[in-house]
Structures are given as C-alpha cells and as structure tokens.
Write a protein that holds these residues in place. Sequence first.
Motif, PDB file in Angstrom:
ATOM      1  N   VAL A  98      86.250  69.928 122.439  1.00 20.78           N
ATOM      2  CA  VAL A  98      86.664  68.544 123.071  1.00 20.78           C
ATOM      3  C   VAL A  98      86.616  68.668 124.621  1.00 20.78           C
ATOM      4  O   VAL A  98      86.221  67.904 125.341  1.00 20.78           O
ATOM      5  N   ALA A  99      87.368  69.594 125.104  1.00 25.68           N
ATOM      6  CA  ALA A  99      87.385  69.795 126.411  1.00 25.68           C
ATOM      7  C   ALA A  99      86.087  69.935 127.225  1.00 25.68           C
ATOM      8  O   ALA A  99      85.901  69.366 128.281  1.00 25.68           O
ATOM      9  N   PHE A 100      85.117  70.608 126.510  1.00 25.80           N
ATOM     10  CA  PHE A 100      83.905  70.893 127.250  1.00 25.80           C
ATOM     11  C   PHE A 100      83.266  69.733 127.190  1.00 25.80           C
ATOM     12  O   PHE A 100      82.669  69.339 128.121  1.00 25.80           O
ATOM     13  N   THR A 101      83.091  68.903 126.123  1.00 30.28           N
ATOM     14  CA  THR A 101      82.432  67.615 125.986  1.00 30.28           C
ATOM     15  C   THR A 101      82.816  66.671 127.065  1.00 30.28           C
ATOM     16  O   THR A 101      82.359  65.853 127.508  1.00 30.28           O
ATOM     17  N   LEU A 102      84.111  66.502 127.369  1.00 29.87           N
ATOM     18  CA  LEU A 102      84.992  65.581 128.114  1.00 29.87           C
ATOM     19  C   LEU A 102      84.329  66.154 129.429  1.00 29.87           C
ATOM     20  O   LEU A 102      84.306  65.175 130.439  1.00 29.87           O
ATOM     21  N   GLN A 103      84.476  67.328 129.821  1.00 30.54           N
ATOM     22  CA  GLN A 103      83.839  67.687 131.098  1.00 30.54           C
ATOM     23  C   GLN A 103      82.661  67.238 131.343  1.00 30.54           C
ATOM     24  O   GLN A 103      82.341  66.984 132.653  1.00 30.54           O
ATOM     25  N   GLU A 104      81.813  67.575 130.428  1.00 33.73           N
ATOM     26  CA  GLU A 104      80.205  67.392 130.638  1.00 33.73           C
ATOM     27  C   GLU A 104      79.883  65.970 130.557  1.00 33.73           C
ATOM     28  O   GLU A 104      79.192  65.466 131.602  1.00 33.73           O
ATOM     29  N   ILE A 105      80.430  64.954 129.810  1.00 33.33           N
ATOM     30  CA  ILE A 105      80.047  63.654 129.783  1.00 33.33           C
ATOM     31  C   ILE A 105      80.936  62.761 130.648  1.00 33.33           C
ATOM     32  O   ILE A 105      80.302  61.990 131.451  1.00 33.33           O
ATOM     33  N   ALA A 106      82.277  63.186 130.819  1.00 37.09           N
ATOM     34  CA  ALA A 106      83.148  62.185 131.452  1.00 37.09           C
ATOM     35  C   ALA A 106      83.581  62.685 133.032  1.00 37.09           C
ATOM     36  O   ALA A 106      84.613  62.239 133.667  1.00 37.09           O
ATOM     37  N   GLN A 107      83.070  63.908 133.169  1.00 37.39           N
ATOM     38  CA  GLN A 107      83.644  64.693 134.386  1.00 37.39           C
ATOM     39  C   GLN A 107      85.125  64.783 134.465  1.00 37.39           C
ATOM     40  O   GLN A 107      85.559  64.786 135.595  1.00 37.39           O
ATOM     41  N   ILE A 108      85.602  65.091 133.332  1.00 35.86           N
ATOM     42  CA  ILE A 108      87.266  65.311 133.432  1.00 35.86           C
ATOM     43  C   ILE A 108      87.412  66.903 133.503  1.00 35.86           C
ATOM     44  O   ILE A 108      87.028  67.415 133.141  1.00 35.86           O
ATOM     45  N   ASP A 109      88.318  67.011 134.735  1.00 34.95           N
ATOM     46  CA  ASP A 109      88.657  68.360 134.984  1.00 34.95           C
ATOM     47  C   ASP A 109      89.642  69.024 133.805  1.00 34.95           C
ATOM     48  O   ASP A 109      90.577  68.539 133.546  1.00 34.95           O
ATOM     49  N   PRO A 110      88.930  70.222 133.388  1.00 34.20           N
ATOM     50  CA  PRO A 110      89.837  70.929 132.152  1.00 34.20           C
ATOM     51  C   PRO A 110      91.180  71.083 132.629  1.00 34.20           C
ATOM     52  O   PRO A 110      91.987  71.260 131.715  1.00 34.20           O
ATOM     53  N   ALA A 111      91.175  71.482 134.081  1.00 32.98           N
ATOM     54  CA  ALA A 111      92.803  71.890 134.416  1.00 32.98           C
ATOM     55  C   ALA A 111      93.703  70.862 134.246  1.00 32.98           C
ATOM     56  O   ALA A 111      94.982  70.895 134.098  1.00 32.98           O
ATOM     57  N   GLN A 112      93.073  69.596 134.277  1.00 34.57           N
ATOM     58  CA  GLN A 112      94.137  68.263 134.079  1.00 34.57           C
ATOM     59  C   GLN A 112      94.068  67.697 132.607  1.00 34.57           C
ATOM     60  O   GLN A 112      94.544  66.617 132.366  1.00 34.57           O
TER      61      GLN A 112
END
Length: 127
Positions: A98-112
């Motif tokens: 989930v973290a990887f997919t949100l980072q790749e698609i929605a550009q969400i910083d995993p640290a946040q």
Amino acid sequence: MPQHQLGDLVSDIITGTLSVSNDVIADIAGYAALSCYGVVGMDEQLQGADAVRLSANERMRKGVLVKSDEQGLRVDLHVVLENGVNMKSVCENLTSAVAFTLQEIAQIDPAQLTVGIHIEALKNRLS
C-alpha cells in the motif's frame, strides 16, 4: 516520415501541486490491498453490524478509511484474510504494498504515511 533518436526527445516538466482526494487514495489503497497474497477482500464497515460484509471489487474504498492531519496521512485497511495464512507476513506485505503503490501513483511521501491493518475475519477463499 522523420525518425527521432532518444536524445532528440525533450521532456516537459510541469510545475505545480498535486491534490488527490481521500476517495482516490482509498481506491488506490484498496486496489493495492486486494492485489496482496492472502487478502480475500475488504470488510465494509457497517455501523452497528455484527457480521462481516465483503465488498465487491468495484467498491474497494468501503474497507479503507483515510484521515489526514498535520502529522500526515493515515490509511486504515479493514481486511478479510484467507484462513491459514501467516497473518504477520500478510500484514507486513500489505503495509509495504500500500505504501509503495501510494508513493508511485499519488506521489505520497512514505515518511508522512501511516498504514493500519485491521483483520476483521478469516475466510476460506472458495466460500
């Protein structure tokens, strides 16, 4: 017809901000969750209900709650796992996917990002 070489192509950079709604984030997280081994489905959160209700694939966000505040983004997944799987391994894989997919698609910083996994039931895949 002219031929172009890779060096001839120019990449355009568009500056600005990206705003993604919580519903879209929930859909992306639900999609990532359903792609993980051991996840049978998402649990639709019904107020006051005692039974688990699996959501259809078209309604992936029903088992996902998204909250944002000054600390960042929290995604809570309410999942139904396949009976007999190693819950710890599935949850670790689920959180990572989930973290990887949100980072790749929605550009969400995993640290946040905080991902919470709530196992609502265990079911046999065929039932």
